[in-house]
Design an enzyme around this catalytic site. Structure first.
Site, mmCIF file in Angstrom:
data_model
loop_
_atom_site.group_PDB
_atom_site.id
_atom_site.type_symbol
_atom_site.label_atom_id
_atom_site.label_comp_id
_atom_site.label_asym_id
_atom_site.label_seq_id
_atom_site.Cartn_x
_atom_site.Cartn_y
_atom_site.Cartn_z
ATOM 1 C CG ASP A 123 -17.027 -32.242 -34.092
ATOM 2 O OD1 ASP A 123 -18.002 -32.848 -33.509
ATOM 3 O OD2 ASP A 123 -15.974 -32.778 -34.695
ATOM 4 C CG ASP A 160 -17.219 -39.774 -36.357
ATOM 5 O OD1 ASP A 160 -17.484 -38.634 -36.991
ATOM 6 O OD2 ASP A 160 -16.384 -39.553 -35.125
#
Ligand code: DGJ
Length: 725
Positions: free
Chosen positions: A469, A539
């Site tokens: 990430d 997301d």
């Protein structure tokens, strides 16, 4: 008769560009003598360079083979390497300052050769400055079957004493024939990535760029089409991207006479590079392609090129596993018992890879602390991770883990020990994003620390998957410890070391699959996709938003990289059903993010059936050719068709969004027909999902069937199989 004459004319015009007889007879690169230069051919395009009597290398043509003959009659060439110097009429590829403060470059041809780079024919041309010790080498690597060229340059300081300052160095400059052009690009923000935009390119410069290490606002992809040729499956399209994850720019410089120059490479905004004597600087690759098959052709060529040649070779041809990720279920509050409870149900539904997301490392109870300290939290996992991993492996699943290596929380042991390891300027605020700062990976000590700590994690635990990430944008990019002349190199050095770090880890741990993530799809590009096997696209897991996000994503990147989970999230309170969510996620790499311990038996049963179906169609989705049949950007529906290369089977995903009055407009009536593409016209196909009715390929493509889905936010998956009549 007419056809024959045209054919002879075409041969004649090609022959007049005399190739050196003994050279490259079946080659995609030939050297020509009238005019002198080189012709680079892909299946459907030609890129022509000429060498003028003045020893200048110029680009004469790039476009369809068919138009070359016509274009030959009015060659108007432009520099292959436009420099800052002489008349400033074009966007420069090279801007340098010599030691005596001369800021103009003047290039002259030195030599050229055709060589193999990574198994592909590549034209290498060396030019040098007429006076100063500067050599610039341009490379054109040819991938004929994808109609794609990779272009990049290296610049060398051939002197012995003085530095040369590079103020700008782009990877490539391309000139398109005069026309009125439209640009398609992507725009977005967190939660709304990969949104397609169209705009006319009027006179002036349109710039797409990144200045904060993120691709939310503009992923580095584009497509340019003549304004008149805007069909999905026909007409010219030039398309391209950059193999780079740092700051980049692509400029579209349109002149009044219709010519269009496209330039792309590293963004040298607040950046420069000191080229020391004897050293060389290499740009990232700029990928450019041409197709006559419209926007779908552009997407198919680029995605096949990425799938077959760019993705890391170790997993390139392997199906991506169905994964479970516990982030949406348990967030930071993780422990062994609860993860094993999730894993048990995940296994029962057919999941192959169980992934624990954020929250597993020491002191990570929320997003305020612990990034940087990559050791397991013994309060949450008193026995470490390996006993839990063993149990997950014994269930028959691989185990994966989340990391965010490039970041640090001020509240961490790492930051307390090394506050100087982050990007910062003296006397300036250290701005936090999500309570974190960015490590300055340009530093060798930071690189070594990350290599050490991530290697230890992978050595001590049977981890087969990393979700990597990157959750904040770059701010105050200072490096006060570096020599003054290198301080503005920091962004480039960072990316070099980021790539070096991933490459080193992949070499040490070849069985680990890597997923690229950046608060969703904030860093998806070929720099990452040449190192990571798949990417978390957003997301936002709302299935309706995902239909748009995924349609855009698939313009540039292949479906076997597009990770899509079903979760409980419902961004628009539309209450889409579980089946709809599955059908949306199954058009990429399927994942589950629900708290599945709360699922009813019926939900588990549905999940099991859907995962079984996904495994049946997975090869088509992950390795087939995609035809985007209906765009959600044009209609209140969407349809995606994936077809095997031998055309023997296909799968079609049909999604309804909000329902409007059927037949109220001509457009709505038209949209009630579903036409497939790419089938064998003479063959018969059975459609599972539509009572196994048999149709001729020709019929399915040209007449079509009634749109099969009824009801708002409903969907259907059609499995199409070649059959005897
Ligand atoms: C942002 C990612 O996009 C999410 O999927 C999740 O991994 C969180 N970070 C964890 O902090």
């Amino acid at each position: 008769m007419k056809i024959t004459i045209l054919y002879i004319a075409a041969i004649f015009s090609f022959a007049s560009l005399k190739a050196n007889a003994n050279q490259f007879s079946d080659s995609v690169i030939i050297s020509t003598s009238n005019p002198g230069g080189w012709m680079i051919s892909t299946n459907n395009s030609v890129y022509q360079l000429i060498l003028t009597k003045e020893n200048e290398v110029q680009q004469a043509y790039y476009g369809p083979k068919a138009q070359l003959a016509f274009h030959q009659k009015k060659i108007s060439a432009a520099d292959e390497i436009p420099v800052r110097g002489a008349f400033p009429t074009k966007t420069p590829l090279l801007e340098v300052v010599f030691p005596d403060n001369v800021r103009d470059a003047e290039l002259t041809f030195v030599n050229a050769e055709v060589l193999q780079v990574e198994g592909r024919q590549t034209l290498k041309i060396i030019q040098k400055d007429k006076y100063y010790p500067l050599e610039i080498t341009s490379f054109i690597r040819v991938l004929p079957e994808f109609d794609i060229l990779e272009k990049w340059v290296t610049v060398k300081n051939t002197g012995k004493k003085n530095n040369i300052k590079i103020e700008n160095l782009q990877s490539a400059s391309i000139h398109l024939p005069p026309d009125a052009y439209d640009l398609t690009h992507m725009a977005g923000e967190w939660g709304h990535e990969f949104q397609l935009r169209n705009t006319a390119l009027t006179e002036g410069v349109k710039t797409l760029q990144a200045r904060d290490f993120k691709s939310f606002a503009n992923p580095n992809w584009f497509m340019v089409r003549p304004a008149k040729e805007n069909e999905d499956i026909s007409g010219s399209a030039w398309f391209g991207t950059l193999q780079y994850s740092g700051n980049w720019r692509i400029d579209f410089d349109k002149a009044f006479n219709g010519k269009l120059q496209i330039t792309g490479g590293i963004n040298f905004w607040d950046t420069d590079w000191t080229l020391k004597p004897g050293t060389t600087f290499e740009t990232p690759r700029f990928i450019i392609g041409y197709t006559r098959s419209g926007s779908e052709g552009a997407a198919q060529h680029l995605t096949a090129y990425i799938r077959k040649t760019v993705l890391p070779a170790s997993f390139r041809d392997k199906p991506r596993p169905v994964l479970y990720n516990s982030w949406y279920a348990t967030a930071f509050n993780v422990n062994e018992e609860q993860q094993l409870a999730l894993a048990k149900i995940a296994k029962e539904t057919g999941v192959e890879l169980f992934v624990i997301d954020d929250g597993w490392f020491k002191g990570r109870n929320d997003d305020h602390a612990a990034l940087g300290d990559w050791t397991v939290d013994r309060q949450k996992f008193p026995n470490g991770l390996q006993p839990m991993i063993k149990k997950i492996n014994d269930m028959g699943m691989d185990f994966g883990i989340w990391v965010e290596p490039e970041m640090v929380n001020p509240n961490s042991d790492l930051y307390r020990a090394h506050p100087d390891w982050v990007f910062h300027f003296p006397n300036r605020t250290r701005h936090e994003g999500r309570h974190q700062l960015m490590l300055n990976l340009a530093r060798e000590d930071v690189y070594q620390y990350l290599l050490r700590s991530l290697s230890a994690l992978l050595q001590e635990n049977n981890i087969r998957f990393i979700k990597w990430d990157h959750n904040r944008t770059l701010s105050e990019p200072g490096w006060p410890d570096a020599p003054a002349s290198e301080q503005r190199e920091v962004r480039i050095r960072y990316i070099t070391n980021l790539y070096r770090l991933i490459d080193a880890l992949r070499a040490r741990f070849p069985n680990v699959l890597f997923e690229d993530c950046s608060s969703g799809g904030g860093r998806v590009d070929l720099g990452m996709l040449s190192r990571m096997d798949q990417a978390w696209a957003s997301d936002n897991t709302d299935p309706v938003d995902r239909i748009f996000i995924q349609y855009g994503y698939l313009s540039a990147f292949p479906a076997n990289t597009m990770v899509s989970w079903i979760t409980h999230e419902d961004w628009h309170s539309l209450k889409p059903g579980l089946a709809y969510k599955f059908d949306v996620a199954m058009s990429g790499v399927l994942g589950i993010g629900y708290d599945i311990t709360k699922w009813t038996d019926d939900e588990k049963k549905l999940a099991k059936t859907k995962i079984e179906q996904y495994k049946e169609i997975r090869d088509l989705v992950q390795f087939g050719t995609l035809h985007r049949l209906v765009s959600p950007f044009k209609d209140n529906k969407s349809a995606l068709q994936y077809i095997a290369e031998d055309r023997s089977s296909a799968v079609v995903f049909c999604y309804n969004m909000a329902e409007y009055l059927n037949g109220s407009t001509a457009q709505a009536q038209e949209a009630n027909i579903l036409k497939l593409r790419g089938l064998d016209p003479g063959a018969f196909y059975k459609i599972q999902g539509l009572n196994n009715v048999v149709y001729k390929g020709d019929f399915l493509m040209n007449i079509g069937i009634a749109w099969p889905v009824r009801g708002a936010y409903k969907s259907m998956i059609l499995q199409v199989q070649k059959t005897k009549q």
